[in-house]
Every structure is written in C-alpha cells, then in structure tokens.
Design a protein around this motif. Structure first.
Motif, PDB file in Angstrom:
ATOM      1  N   ALA A  32      -1.626  27.569 -32.456  1.00  0.00           N
ATOM      2  CA  ALA A  32      -2.244  26.673 -33.190  1.00  0.00           C
ATOM      3  C   ALA A  32      -3.283  26.217 -34.038  1.00  0.00           C
ATOM      4  N   ASP A  33      -3.632  25.056 -34.844  1.00  0.00           N
ATOM      5  CA  ASP A  33      -3.895  24.592 -35.991  1.00  0.00           C
ATOM      6  C   ASP A  33      -3.074  25.943 -37.494  1.00  0.00           C
ATOM      7  N   SER A  34      -2.480  26.394 -37.190  1.00  0.00           N
ATOM      8  CA  SER A  34      -1.997  27.477 -38.193  1.00  0.00           C
ATOM      9  C   SER A  34      -1.217  26.416 -39.116  1.00  0.00           C
ATOM     10  N   LEU A  35      -0.852  25.513 -38.778  1.00  0.00           N
ATOM     11  CA  LEU A  35       0.230  24.939 -40.211  1.00  0.00           C
ATOM     12  C   LEU A  35      -0.080  23.500 -39.387  1.00  0.00           C
ATOM     13  N   ASN A  36       0.508  22.354 -40.144  1.00  0.00           N
ATOM     14  CA  ASN A  36       0.748  20.973 -40.388  1.00  0.00           C
ATOM     15  C   ASN A  36       1.684  20.694 -39.196  1.00  0.00           C
ATOM     16  N   ALA A  37       1.958  22.015 -38.216  1.00  0.00           N
ATOM     17  CA  ALA A  37       3.129  21.510 -37.076  1.00  0.00           C
ATOM     18  C   ALA A  37       3.347  22.138 -36.099  1.00  0.00           C
ATOM     19  N   SER A  38       3.601  22.047 -34.826  1.00  0.00           N
ATOM     20  CA  SER A  38       3.746  22.486 -33.492  1.00  0.00           C
ATOM     21  C   SER A  38       4.837  23.032 -33.395  1.00  0.00           C
ATOM     22  N   LEU A  39       5.704  23.025 -34.282  1.00  0.00           N
ATOM     23  CA  LEU A  39       7.011  23.718 -33.865  1.00  0.00           C
ATOM     24  C   LEU A  39       7.428  24.169 -35.450  1.00  0.00           C
ATOM     25  N   VAL A  40       8.533  25.395 -35.875  1.00  0.00           N
ATOM     26  CA  VAL A  40       8.622  25.513 -37.512  1.00  0.00           C
ATOM     27  C   VAL A  40       9.829  26.274 -36.801  1.00  0.00           C
ATOM     28  N   ALA A  41      10.985  26.726 -38.103  1.00  0.00           N
ATOM     29  CA  ALA A  41      12.014  27.063 -38.330  1.00  0.00           C
ATOM     30  C   ALA A  41      11.868  28.841 -38.897  1.00  0.00           C
ATOM     31  N   ALA A  42      11.944  29.557 -38.063  1.00  0.00           N
ATOM     32  CA  ALA A  42      12.047  31.319 -39.011  1.00  0.00           C
ATOM     33  C   ALA A  42      13.517  31.229 -39.403  1.00  0.00           C
ATOM     34  N   LYS A  43      13.997  31.562 -40.965  1.00  0.00           N
ATOM     35  CA  LYS A  43      15.520  31.716 -40.807  1.00  0.00           C
ATOM     36  C   LYS A  43      15.252  33.299 -40.929  1.00  0.00           C
ATOM     37  N   VAL A  44      16.208  34.396 -41.022  1.00  0.00           N
ATOM     38  CA  VAL A  44      16.431  35.845 -40.749  1.00  0.00           C
ATOM     39  C   VAL A  44      17.440  36.101 -41.624  1.00  0.00           C
ATOM     40  N   TYR A  45      17.877  36.693 -42.573  1.00  0.00           N
ATOM     41  CA  TYR A  45      18.825  37.060 -43.721  1.00  0.00           C
ATOM     42  C   TYR A  45      19.518  38.436 -42.477  1.00  0.00           C
ATOM     43  N   ARG A  46      20.892  38.834 -42.286  1.00  0.00           N
ATOM     44  CA  ARG A  46      22.079  39.876 -42.257  1.00  0.00           C
ATOM     45  C   ARG A  46      22.606  40.123 -42.827  1.00  0.00           C
ATOM     46  N   ASP A  47      22.514  41.587 -43.040  1.00  0.00           N
ATOM     47  CA  ASP A  47      23.046  42.011 -44.229  1.00  0.00           C
ATOM     48  C   ASP A  47      24.586  41.457 -44.677  1.00  0.00           C
ATOM     49  N   ARG A  48      25.482  41.525 -43.629  1.00  0.00           N
ATOM     50  CA  ARG A  48      26.977  40.945 -43.717  1.00  0.00           C
ATOM     51  C   ARG A  48      26.755  39.375 -44.126  1.00  0.00           C
ATOM     52  N   ARG A  49      25.939  38.819 -44.759  1.00  0.00           N
ATOM     53  CA  ARG A  49      25.560  37.372 -44.992  1.00  0.00           C
ATOM     54  C   ARG A  49      26.020  37.436 -46.640  1.00  0.00           C
ATOM     55  N   PHE A  50      26.661  38.619 -47.015  1.00  0.00           N
ATOM     56  CA  PHE A  50      27.388  38.642 -48.543  1.00  0.00           C
ATOM     57  C   PHE A  50      28.722  38.119 -48.611  1.00  0.00           C
ATOM     58  N   ARG A  51      29.427  38.420 -47.083  1.00  0.00           N
ATOM     59  CA  ARG A  51      31.321  37.985 -46.913  1.00  0.00           C
ATOM     60  C   ARG A  51      31.157  36.101 -47.136  1.00  0.00           C
ATOM     61  N   GLY A  52      29.676  36.066 -46.311  1.00  0.00           N
ATOM     62  CA  GLY A  52      29.870  34.558 -46.580  1.00  0.00           C
ATOM     63  C   GLY A  52      31.047  33.402 -48.331  1.00  0.00           C
ATOM     64  N   PHE A  53      30.216  34.518 -49.339  1.00  0.00           N
ATOM     65  CA  PHE A  53      31.202  33.689 -50.166  1.00  0.00           C
ATOM     66  C   PHE A  53      32.256  34.532 -51.138  1.00  0.00           C
ATOM     67  N   ALA A  54      32.790  34.218 -51.513  1.00  0.00           N
ATOM     68  CA  ALA A  54      34.406  34.819 -52.184  1.00  0.00           C
ATOM     69  C   ALA A  54      33.943  35.828 -53.106  1.00  0.00           C
ATOM     70  N   ASN A  55      33.547  35.279 -53.810  1.00  0.00           N
ATOM     71  CA  ASN A  55      32.755  35.797 -54.989  1.00  0.00           C
ATOM     72  C   ASN A  55      31.320  35.573 -55.576  1.00  0.00           C
ATOM     73  N   ASN A  56      30.319  36.246 -55.453  1.00  0.00           N
ATOM     74  CA  ASN A  56      29.494  36.464 -54.843  1.00  0.00           C
ATOM     75  C   ASN A  56      28.348  36.824 -56.452  1.00  0.00           C
TER      76      ASN A  56
END
Length: 233
Positions: A32-56
C-alpha cells in the motif's frame, strides 16, 4: 524470489501472467502506497531464455566488456559467461525501459530491478492481463491508429538511439485501445557493431505482416527508410 527481490514494493504474488521461453511474468499486489498502482508485474528470467534466439551474438557486443576474460567467457557460453550475459540482458531491459518511459514511448513504467528480474507496470486489470496484439482483431480505423502510434514509438526509440530488434505483434500488448511495446532485453544501440538497420527493417516488416492481416496496405521498407533517415541518417 519475487518477494525477496522486491519486498519494498510487493505484498504478495497473485499468479502467473505468462510463462514464456525466456521468462515468467507474475501478477503481484503492491504494498500500500509504495507505488502509483495496486497491481504490478514482475518479470523473472530463466537461464534457458537464451534458447529463444537463434543468433544471440547479433544482440551482444562483447567488445564493450572491459574485462577480456569475462568477454571471452560470454562468447564461449561458459557458466560464468552465461551468468554475466543474463545480468547484462536484465540490465539492458531495465535501462531501456527507463530511457524510453522518460522519453514518452508506450512501454510499461519501470519500478525496480534485481539481478534476475524486473518489476514494472501491469498492463491489464483485475479481470486479466491485456492481450497480445497478435490476438486482437482491429477494424480499419483502429488498425490505422495503432500502426501510427507504433511508428511514433519506433521514432522515439531511434531518437533515443535504440532499436527493439525482436518486435512483432507477439511482444506488443493492446491495452486501453493502444499498443504497448514490451520485451526489451535484446534492444540494441544503433551505433553498436551489429547491423542495426537490418534489425530495424525486420521489426517494421514483422509489424506490417500483422497489419496486412487487419486489412491495411503498407510499405514497411518505405517507412523504415523514412524513419531511419530522419533519426539516424
């Protein structure tokens, strides 16, 4: 992990919003009162995320890493290199979100970040998250307006010296009758070693594919040349 990293802002994790190949996004209730919104999104990365790009390598300029041993580890994909790459990608998304939000682009408002996660604006409401643009059917006036707004956002990105690099209707959300660009860890600077023009042109071609299906007649190459010439030269 979310509560530990963002305890200043997150009261509790409600549920998963999206479980992708690179990261999991969680819907969280804000303290409460920490941000200007009551709902927020947290994006948490995984190690295998690099597989999403053929040529990183197209998105990573190891020549900018001052530590030569670390740069070598990143190029070879060692355990140390993968950890460093993950930190670099999270930092890149965080920095891009801040820069573009301040410049007026339609990206989620950034709140905080951790080594493996970014806390940002939740695009949606209590009923659910905003849909991907790819899953939205627009009429002619809506499609025309959405395309023009996206061109404005791409112009802002170029003015900030950035290219998204992986833009499509699958990483744009349609929220409150306008497109909002997400997923920025692979963003590149136009003066990096990689071919920024090729990535930018591909972004426009990907967008045009969606809008063609909505009934618009577009020339993505012409739009790309016009924007690139105006802001990059």
């Amino acid at each position: 992990m979310v509560l530990d990293a963002f305890s200043k802002y997150v009261d509790r994790v409600e549920h998963r919003i999206n479980d992708g190949k690179e990261a999991t996004v969680y819907l969280c209730s804000a303290v409460a009162d920490s941000l200007n919104a009551s709902l927020v999104a947290a994006k948490v990365y995984r190690d295998r995320r690099f597989r999403g790009f053929a040529n990183n390598a197209a998105y990573t300029d190891t020549g900018r890493i001052r530590d030569k041993r670390l740069a070598k580890a990143v190029r070879k994909g060692t355990r140390t290199g993968r950890k460093a790459s993950q930190r670099m990608w999270v930092d890149r998304e965080w920095q891009a979100l801040n820069l573009l939000w301040e410049a007026g682009a339609s990206v989620p408002e950034p709140y905080d970040h951790a080594p493996d996660a970014v806390l940002m604006e939740y695009l949606g409401d209590e009923a659910g998250a905003a849909p991907m643009l790819a899953h939205v059917r627009l009429n002619d006036p809506e499609a025309t307006r959405a395309y023009r707004l996206l061109l404005d956002d791409l112009a802002i990105m170029l003015e900030c010296g950035l290219v998204h690099g992986d833009l499509s209707a699958f990483n744009i959300l349609y929220h409150e009758s306008r497109p909002r660009i997400i997923d920025l860890p692979q963003v590149v600077e136009v003066d990096e070693v990689v071919d920024g023009w090729t990535l930018f042109h591909r972004d426009l071609v990907n967008l045009a594919g969606y809008f063609h299906r909505q009934g618009l007649t577009l020339d993505p190459t012409e739009d790309a040349i016009r924007l690139w010439g105006r802001y990059v030269g």
